[in-house]
Design a protein around this motif. Structure first.
Motif, mmCIF file in Angstrom:
data_model
loop_
_atom_site.group_PDB
_atom_site.id
_atom_site.type_symbol
_atom_site.label_atom_id
_atom_site.label_comp_id
_atom_site.label_asym_id
_atom_site.label_seq_id
_atom_site.Cartn_x
_atom_site.Cartn_y
_atom_site.Cartn_z
ATOM 1 N N ASN A 118 0.839 -1.206 0.000
ATOM 2 C CA ASN A 118 0.000 0.000 0.000
ATOM 3 C C ASN A 118 0.867 1.246 0.000
ATOM 4 N N LEU A 119 0.763 1.983 -1.092
ATOM 5 C CA LEU A 119 1.498 3.243 -1.213
ATOM 6 C C LEU A 119 0.582 4.380 -0.774
ATOM 7 N N VAL A 120 1.094 5.216 0.113
ATOM 8 C CA VAL A 120 0.378 6.443 0.497
ATOM 9 C C VAL A 120 1.371 7.584 0.334
ATOM 10 N N MET A 121 0.957 8.656 -0.304
ATOM 11 C CA MET A 121 1.847 9.824 -0.359
ATOM 12 C C MET A 121 1.027 11.089 -0.502
ATOM 13 N N TYR A 122 1.667 12.170 -0.161
ATOM 14 C CA TYR A 122 1.038 13.477 -0.273
ATOM 15 C C TYR A 122 1.726 14.207 -1.416
ATOM 16 N N VAL A 123 0.921 14.745 -2.345
ATOM 17 C CA VAL A 123 1.490 15.407 -3.521
ATOM 18 C C VAL A 123 0.778 16.737 -3.762
ATOM 19 N N LYS A 124 1.479 17.597 -4.475
ATOM 20 C CA LYS A 124 0.904 18.897 -4.830
ATOM 21 C C LYS A 124 1.481 19.294 -6.189
ATOM 22 N N SER A 125 0.597 19.732 -7.075
ATOM 23 C CA SER A 125 1.063 20.154 -8.388
ATOM 24 C C SER A 125 0.089 21.205 -8.915
ATOM 25 N N ALA A 126 0.621 22.297 -9.444
ATOM 26 C CA ALA A 126 -0.258 23.363 -9.936
ATOM 27 C C ALA A 126 -1.028 22.895 -11.180
ATOM 28 N N GLU A 127 -0.389 21.995 -11.937
ATOM 29 C CA GLU A 127 -1.053 21.503 -13.150
ATOM 30 C C GLU A 127 -1.334 20.020 -13.028
ATOM 31 N N THR A 128 -2.380 19.578 -13.686
ATOM 32 C CA THR A 128 -2.697 18.150 -13.657
ATOM 33 C C THR A 128 -1.544 17.366 -14.290
#
Ligand code: AHR
Length: 610
Positions: A118-128
């Motif tokens: 099970n991979l869990v991560m937090y991500v943020k990106s201005a563009e899809t």
């Protein structure tokens, strides 16, 4: 040689239920990269410290300077661990497979065919952006599992969860996160956990099974020196190790020199004790580290902190800290009945003053909690109140063998002894030799005989990741996918029936008596009672022994049904990944149950006769 056992009930004494347990310390990557099954090392990018840019080791980069720029910054959505990873993809026409980052785990991830991760991560990106997440061989060439995750363009952090099922086995795998899309993506708190863990609680099943096979009666945790720290600022802090894993700051254990994200925290230790059906013993820092100390005049907030930790464990789900525990999924209290006030701090300037502050506050709030002092009371009375005192011994095999009578001379009044750390080390210990285990077995027979005053004992250290052998030897050796018990581990399995058993007086007459150590108990399984005689032959000659029993009750099975022997061709023999049971107990069925029994003790052996 003869060994006489007086098995009459009148001369028997009950061994405390607590006698043999385990001591877990975060040392040798025993927890992080060990029993805690998290596969990502440095999952929150905090290990390099709070000042950015920081070292992201063991994370590394897929791509080159012209295609990707990766650096930490302080933009995480988690205020207590503020460092995040910013990845700027520079290429318009990125290489096949994309550019990105990878994490090799703790000396390689063990990915097994058919198993889910099970991979869990937090991500943020201005563009899809599309991210490819995959489990690969260490060179990235073999793909074991992969998925594409579409991150919607937003200025907010998003939690992403993805199950990966492996279609192959590789013991030294890595996690890759790549993309072909130009732009910026931030990452934080990237976790990869095997779906299958011990009782679903996050522990490596095969390693915890080794513990449950010992039937431990207590779990002392989380250290050792790990509790103290070289400096107080690096000591274990229970409060920072509870709550959602993503929000834990983690810390650098400066005594054993590695970072832990504290995924294995105070709550998880209590959970482990429950899962092992054993009594938790919380060793807390008493305001003393190896190099600095809190003056007793200023210790009050630390006392309050420890009282909070006890409320976290024992308080109702409505209490301030009990409600935090309940929110973590455990509304029922954890039955903490023992605490140790520090570790090996008796000689420190403020120990006694601090000790009394903790002792009085805990006694008042939790009168049933037994408190353990760091000051050795085996040779002279303590100058402060305590229920138990720590006794630690690391020495050579001959000395430990000769210490089997140490507690014969100890005063029977006052607090009980807790041999919370014992082991043969250095000169003749090797990486866990048969010789070491024989001396330890002899020492333990002495503790059984003295268990009116010795109430607890545990070997140390328990685990070593073979890639970080800071302390040697240890009871259980492992890497990402293999494990074995050293002879010292196997020796302990012959004592697992002793806690709560009855101990009987014995007399040994032999010209070899200087190299023999023995004890006799009556133990019970769910249906029957058995007499058991254990004998260590520490010498290099075989010994012919007559064991005679008197006073045995009809309800107890006489000796002669089985023998279990721990020995090997060479006294310095050890186990290894390639030969994990070279030195392990061999059990034989016997069929001559009788009051008198003839046995031959092999040279350098430890035998249990039932
Ligand atoms: O077991 C290893 C270390 O030995 C422990 O951290 C400490 O208590 C002792 O000195």
């Amino acid at each position: 040689a003869t060994l006489k056992v007086d098995a009459s009930p009148q001369s028997a004494r009950k061994i405390p239920e607590t006698l043999f347990g385990i001591f877990f310390e975060e040392i040798n990557h025993a927890g992080a990269g060990g029993i805690w099954a998290e596969l990502v090392s440095n999952r929150g990018f905090e290990a390099g410290g709070p000042h950015t840019p920081s070292n992201i080791d063991p994370w590394s980069i897929i791509g080159d300077d012209s295609s990707v720029f990766v650096a930490t910054d302080r933009t995480s959505c988690f205020s207590r661990n503020i460092v995040a990873l910013r990845m700027e993809v520079l290429c318009d026409d990125c290489p096949t497979g994309g550019v990105g980052i990878y994490n090799p785990g703790f000396w390689g991830m063990n990915i097994e065919d058919g198993k889910a991760y099970n991979l869990v991560m937090y991500v943020k990106s201005a563009e899809t952006t599309d991210l490819a997440v995959s489990l690969t061989s260490s060179d990235g060439l073999q793909n074991l599992a992969s998925a594409t995750i579409t991150v919607s363009g937003t200025s907010n952090w998003t939690k992403v969860e993805q199950k990966l099922v492996a279609k192959g086995t590789n013991r030294t795998s890595r996690l890759q996160i790549t993309t072909n899309k130009k732009g910026v993506v931030w990452f934080d708190q990237v976790s990869l956990m095997p779906e299958d863990t011990y009782k679903g609680h996050g522990f490596r099943t095969e390693l915890i099974s080794m513990l449950s096979d010992l039937k431990p009666r207590f779990l002392r945790f989380p250290g050792g020196c790990f509790v103290e720290g070289d400096w107080l600022r690096n000591a274990f802090r229970w409060r920072e190790s509870i709550g959602p894993w993503e929000e834990r700051p983690g810390h650098f254990g400066d005594v054993w020199h590695y970072w832990t994200d504290d995924g294995l925290g105070y709550y998880e230790f209590l959970q482990l004790a429950e899962d092992l059906d054993t009594a938790p013993i919380w060793v807390f820092n008493n305001g003393v580290s190896h190099n600095d100390e809190v003056d007793t005049a200023a210790i009050a907030p630390f006392v309050k902190d420890v009282l909070d930790s006890l409320e976290f464990a024992r308080g109702s789900a409505n209490s301030t800290w009990g409600s935090v525990r309940a929110a973590m999924g455990h509304p029922e209290p954890f039955p903490v009945k023992y605490v140790a006030i520090g570790n090996e701090d008796c000689g420190k300037k403020f120990y006694r003053g601090n000790y009394l502050k903790f002792y009085n506050a805990i006694r008042q709030a939790y009168p049933d909690i037994q408190m353990i002092s760091n000051c050795d009371g085996s040779s002279r009375p303590l100058d402060h109140p305590a229920d138990l005192y720590d006794f630690h011994v690391y020495t050579d095999s001959k000395t430990l063998f000769n210490m089997r009578n140490t507690f014969d001379r100890t005063s029977r009044s006052g607090p009980k002894a807790f041999v919370s750390e014992y082991a043969v080390w250095r000169s003749d210990a090797g990486r866990g030799s048969l010789l070491a285990s024989l001396a330890e077995a002899a020492f333990l027979t002495g503790l059984e005989m003295n268990s009116d005053i010795v109430h607890m004992a545990s070997y140390a250290p328990l685990f070593v990741n073979d890639n970080d052998r800071t302390w040697n030897p240890d009871a259980i050796v492992f890497n990402s996918w293999q494990h074995y018990g050293t002879p010292s581990y196997w020796m302990q399995t012959l004592f697992r029936e002793s806690s709560g058993a009855m101990i009987h007086p014995i007399t040994v007459s032999s010209s070899y008596s200087g190299s023999l150590a023995a004890s006799a108990i009556t133990w019970q399984d769910s249906e029957n009672s058995f007499l058991r005689v254990k004998v260590v032959n520490f010498g290099s000659d075989a010994v012919s022994l007559t064991i005679s029993t008197s006073g045995l009750q009809a309800s107890v099975n006489a000796l002669g049904s089985t023998s279990t022997v721990l020995t090997s061709g060479n006294v310095m023999d050890e186990n290894s990944f390639s030969n994990p049971t070279k030195v392990a107990p061999v059990k034989s069925e016997l069929s001559n149950a009788a009051e008198e029994m003839q046995v031959t003790l092999a040279p350098h052996s430890f035998s249990a006769f039932d």
